[in-house]
Motif scaffolding. Sequence first.
Motif, mmCIF file in Angstrom:
data_model
loop_
_atom_site.group_PDB
_atom_site.id
_atom_site.type_symbol
_atom_site.label_atom_id
_atom_site.label_comp_id
_atom_site.label_asym_id
_atom_site.label_seq_id
_atom_site.Cartn_x
_atom_site.Cartn_y
_atom_site.Cartn_z
ATOM 1 N N ARG A 31 27.967 48.828 41.158
ATOM 2 C CA ARG A 31 28.924 48.282 40.210
ATOM 3 C C ARG A 31 29.569 49.415 39.417
ATOM 4 O O ARG A 31 28.897 50.328 38.948
ATOM 5 C CB ARG A 31 28.237 47.302 39.253
ATOM 6 N N HIS A 32 30.859 49.306 39.239
ATOM 7 C CA HIS A 32 31.609 50.361 38.549
ATOM 8 C C HIS A 32 32.418 49.763 37.406
ATOM 9 O O HIS A 32 33.640 49.915 37.343
ATOM 10 C CB HIS A 32 32.515 51.078 39.543
ATOM 11 N N VAL A 33 31.737 49.084 36.524
ATOM 12 C CA VAL A 33 32.370 48.481 35.357
ATOM 13 C C VAL A 33 31.728 49.083 34.111
ATOM 14 O O VAL A 33 30.497 49.158 34.015
ATOM 15 C CB VAL A 33 32.213 46.951 35.352
ATOM 16 N N SER A 34 32.565 49.517 33.175
ATOM 17 C CA SER A 34 32.068 50.129 31.947
ATOM 18 C C SER A 34 32.822 49.539 30.754
ATOM 19 O O SER A 34 33.718 48.707 30.911
ATOM 20 C CB SER A 34 32.257 51.646 32.002
ATOM 21 N N GLU A 35 32.452 49.987 29.554
ATOM 22 C CA GLU A 35 33.088 49.474 28.356
ATOM 23 C C GLU A 35 34.106 50.477 27.826
ATOM 24 O O GLU A 35 33.842 51.671 27.767
ATOM 25 C CB GLU A 35 32.046 49.176 27.281
ATOM 26 N N LEU A 36 35.281 49.978 27.475
ATOM 27 C CA LEU A 36 36.341 50.802 26.908
ATOM 28 C C LEU A 36 36.917 50.067 25.706
ATOM 29 O O LEU A 36 37.486 48.980 25.854
ATOM 30 C CB LEU A 36 37.441 51.057 27.945
ATOM 31 N N GLY A 38 35.564 48.321 23.498
ATOM 32 C CA GLY A 38 35.005 46.988 23.332
ATOM 33 C C GLY A 38 35.321 46.010 24.449
ATOM 34 O O GLY A 38 34.947 44.831 24.375
ATOM 35 N N ARG A 39 35.982 46.482 25.516
ATOM 36 C CA ARG A 39 36.317 45.609 26.646
ATOM 37 C C ARG A 39 35.680 46.142 27.919
ATOM 38 O O ARG A 39 35.531 47.357 28.095
ATOM 39 C CB ARG A 39 37.836 45.523 26.849
ATOM 40 N N LEU A 40 35.342 45.250 28.831
ATOM 41 C CA LEU A 40 34.832 45.639 30.137
ATOM 42 C C LEU A 40 36.000 45.989 31.041
ATOM 43 O O LEU A 40 36.965 45.222 31.166
ATOM 44 C CB LEU A 40 34.022 44.506 30.751
ATOM 45 N N VAL A 41 35.937 47.148 31.691
ATOM 46 C CA VAL A 41 37.009 47.606 32.574
ATOM 47 C C VAL A 41 36.412 48.331 33.779
ATOM 48 O O VAL A 41 35.272 48.802 33.740
ATOM 49 C CB VAL A 41 37.992 48.557 31.846
ATOM 50 N N GLY A 42 37.198 48.434 34.829
ATOM 51 C CA GLY A 42 36.825 49.220 35.995
ATOM 52 C C GLY A 42 37.613 50.520 35.994
ATOM 53 O O GLY A 42 38.782 50.546 36.389
ATOM 54 N N LEU A 184 45.018 50.231 31.724
ATOM 55 C CA LEU A 184 43.901 50.226 30.773
ATOM 56 C C LEU A 184 44.240 50.861 29.429
ATOM 57 O O LEU A 184 43.343 51.147 28.640
ATOM 58 C CB LEU A 184 42.685 50.930 31.396
ATOM 59 N N SER A 185 45.505 51.101 29.160
ATOM 60 C CA SER A 185 45.883 51.585 27.831
ATOM 61 C C SER A 185 45.713 50.442 26.837
ATOM 62 O O SER A 185 45.665 49.266 27.219
ATOM 63 C CB SER A 185 47.337 52.066 27.837
ATOM 64 N N PRO A 186 45.610 50.743 25.540
ATOM 65 C CA PRO A 186 45.381 49.678 24.555
ATOM 66 C C PRO A 186 46.393 48.542 24.615
ATOM 67 O O PRO A 186 46.031 47.367 24.615
ATOM 68 C CB PRO A 186 45.440 50.419 23.214
ATOM 69 N N TYR A 187 47.684 48.885 24.683
ATOM 70 C CA TYR A 187 48.664 47.796 24.660
ATOM 71 C C TYR A 187 48.657 47.019 25.971
ATOM 72 O O TYR A 187 48.910 45.804 25.997
ATOM 73 C CB TYR A 187 50.057 48.305 24.290
ATOM 74 N N VAL A 320 34.270 46.424 41.293
ATOM 75 C CA VAL A 320 35.164 47.436 40.714
ATOM 76 C C VAL A 320 36.132 46.894 39.678
ATOM 77 O O VAL A 320 36.729 47.669 38.929
ATOM 78 C CB VAL A 320 35.971 48.148 41.829
ATOM 79 N N GLY A 321 36.317 45.606 39.624
ATOM 80 C CA GLY A 321 37.307 45.026 38.740
ATOM 81 C C GLY A 321 38.525 44.567 39.510
ATOM 82 O O GLY A 321 38.674 44.828 40.710
ATOM 83 N N ARG A 322 39.384 43.868 38.824
ATOM 84 C CA ARG A 322 40.609 43.353 39.432
ATOM 85 C C ARG A 322 41.721 44.357 39.166
ATOM 86 O O ARG A 322 42.140 44.545 38.019
ATOM 87 C CB ARG A 322 40.929 41.986 38.841
ATOM 88 N N LEU A 323 42.222 44.993 40.223
ATOM 89 C CA LEU A 323 43.116 46.136 40.085
ATOM 90 C C LEU A 323 44.585 45.768 40.177
ATOM 91 O O LEU A 323 45.413 46.613 40.527
ATOM 92 C CB LEU A 323 42.786 47.195 41.151
ATOM 93 N N CYS A 324 44.911 44.517 39.879
ATOM 94 C CA CYS A 324 46.295 44.067 39.942
ATOM 95 C C CYS A 324 46.855 44.387 41.342
ATOM 96 O O CYS A 324 46.209 44.095 42.341
ATOM 97 C CB CYS A 324 47.118 44.680 38.819
ATOM 98 N N SER A 325 48.028 44.980 41.460
ATOM 99 C CA SER A 325 48.600 45.254 42.777
ATOM 100 C C SER A 325 47.737 46.212 43.596
ATOM 101 O O SER A 325 47.705 46.134 44.824
ATOM 102 C CB SER A 325 50.003 45.840 42.627
#
Length: 399
Positions: A31-36, A38-42, A184-187, A320-325
């Motif tokens: 698994r390659h999910v971490s916290e950024l 306060g959110r879980l991201v790949g 994965l930028s804040p905005y 790994v997370g959902r990587l959009c396109s």
Amino acid sequence: MKRAVVTGIGVVAPSGLTTEDHWRSTLAGERHVSELDGRLVGQVPGFAAEGSVDPRLIIQTDRWTWMSLAATRQALDDAKYDPAAHDPYATSVVLASGSGGNEFGQREIQALWSKGRRAVTAYQSIAWFYAASVGQTSILHGTKGPNQVLVSEGAGGLDSLGAARRVIRRGTPAVIAGGTEAPLSPYALVCQSTSERLSTTGYRPFDADADGHVPGEGGAVLIVEDAAAAAERGAQQIYGEIAGYAATHDAYHPERPAPDCAQLVRAMRKALADADVTPDDVGFVVADGAATPALDALEAQAIREVFGRPVPVTAPQGYVGRLCSGGGALTVATALLALRDGIVPAVGNLARPGHDLDLVREPRQLAADVVLVNARGFGGFNSSIVLKRYREEGLRDAG
């Protein structure tokens, strides 16, 4: 009818910085999910533009384009295909993007707020744009074939490959296709949070406790060639053929999912028909795996309706997370590796299967010849692609 085959794969993803690293990690169930913030991201660990991207391009482009350029270099090397060795019009670039240059845009917004408009660089006008990776790739490698960018959120990676096959059928011998993302930028994370589909516990497709997906970055780039042209240049490997493709749209609501699976069923059936195969020919399905109860239930219903039998189903993107396109392109790369090695990876992060499907819980030995891949995009996009195992006699007779 010209046939489209995949001769090279490049991967930059949370699961690895090369294709084989990604494949080993996927089969190992890492698994390659971490916290950024306060959110879980790949996140893609260890990726640096330096060494992979020309320094002049680094200052002009965003992280998603850096990843695209790095994955493209890998794919070209893997295919042993040098665009400079061919007529410039013999190679096209067809990539997908769902969100553009988020990190670059974030920096420019902060510069505008803190220092004023003169602090915003001229590169802002091109670095954020959806087609930036397409344009930069084409310029870097001197390609002048038809270029396109596909914007259909999570379905984009599959749509780029469907478009690549269309470009080949219209006479261009080779296409650089796929997609990457870096949302994965804040905005960008704030924008994604409005979908109310982000998980706070983990990305678990088809799990009874699924509560949404985890956003991730990265993706894959593939070299797609006319089979006859690949044979003529002496291509050493063929991962598989893009045999069928279809895309539909729910046309229901810009944010809420349709209450039924009719358009996903239609996409799957049209892709199978386009590939001239039946549901019984399909060895396994790589599902979209949205990991929300409603969307997983609809996809499970669609798979049961189309196949009418317990076909093996996987969704390794849970690792790994959902990587959009970028996710669709990476899923196709994973499916081709599964065909190559005769092993289906497990559904990522699955603990308690929650749907009436033959979900792959551990890597499964399966010498399949045909695989169907699904991808859906926020807003009602549905895409399906059918991949076939490469047969040498088919390559010689192609074209």
